[in-house]
Design a protein around this motif. Sequence first.
Motif, PDB file in Angstrom:
ATOM      1  N   LEU A  60       0.873  -1.189   0.000  1.00 54.22           N
ATOM      2  CA  LEU A  60       0.000   0.000   0.000  1.00 54.22           C
ATOM      3  C   LEU A  60       0.904   1.231   0.000  1.00 54.22           C
ATOM      4  CD1 LEU A  60      -2.657  -1.365   2.517  1.00 54.22           C
ATOM      5  CD2 LEU A  60      -2.731  -1.395   0.010  1.00 54.22           C
ATOM      6  N   ASP A 114     -10.384  -2.691  -3.957  1.00 51.89           N
ATOM      7  CA  ASP A 114     -10.328  -1.645  -2.921  1.00 51.89           C
ATOM      8  C   ASP A 114      -8.941  -1.014  -2.891  1.00 51.89           C
ATOM      9  OD1 ASP A 114      -8.883  -3.742  -1.802  1.00 51.89           O
ATOM     10  OD2 ASP A 114      -9.748  -3.539   0.197  1.00 51.89           O
ATOM     11  N   LEU A 116      -5.801   1.449  -4.758  1.00 53.65           N
ATOM     12  CA  LEU A 116      -5.568   2.620  -5.609  1.00 53.65           C
ATOM     13  C   LEU A 116      -4.887   2.221  -6.904  1.00 53.65           C
ATOM     14  CD1 LEU A 116      -4.205   5.177  -2.986  1.00 53.65           C
ATOM     15  CD2 LEU A 116      -6.477   5.116  -4.038  1.00 53.65           C
TER      16      LEU A 116
END
Length: 158
Positions: A60, A114, A116
């Motif tokens: 992430l 979910d 980016l």
Amino acid sequence: MIVEYRPIGVVRSPFSEPEGTPIQPSRADGARGTVELDEEYAGCLSDLEGFSHIILLCHLHRSGGWRPTVVPYLDDVPRGLFATRAPSRPNPIGLSIVRLVAIEGATLTVEGVDLLDGTPVLDIKPYVGEFDSLEEVRCGWLDEVRSRRRLADDRFSR
Ligand SMILES: C[S@@+](CC[C@H](N)C(=O)[O-])C[C@H]1O[C@@H](n2cnc3c(N)ncnc32)[C@H](O)[C@@H]1O
């Protein structure tokens, strides 16, 4: 010890900012995206088409610094970080179970994203009910909250 991984590919999704991105695949309304693997991994995809869902393990990359407690998207009081799925963690690894729609070459089309756009992918595993779905589980604080929030706000990117 420092552990280094090289991404195997990248997620392409409709989401460019954390705010407004679904908070989990189960709340993503089937949002569609792709996983574009480096060509060298195309051969690793044989036999995967028989699985309806896959587990994406991702870095992430837009996570901010972590704190020991966070107010998770589904609650309004602080909870221990490791009792949440908050994206800002000491090692910001995301685990998303998404529906596998198609495989073309080194590109996977998936639903329930979910993540980016541009999220680096570290690994892909098949979701196997026998291994990954447990029947008698407790979900701690989540058993007590009834929030139906679907989309993230900016709390982890302020
Ligand atoms: C709550 S995390 C859950 C991710 C994964 N399903 C998990 O449980 O590990 C999902 C949220 O993280 C944020 N996010 C998604 N991709 C990200 C990235 N590459 N870097 C930082 N934050 C990201 C978005 O706000 C999204 O709503």
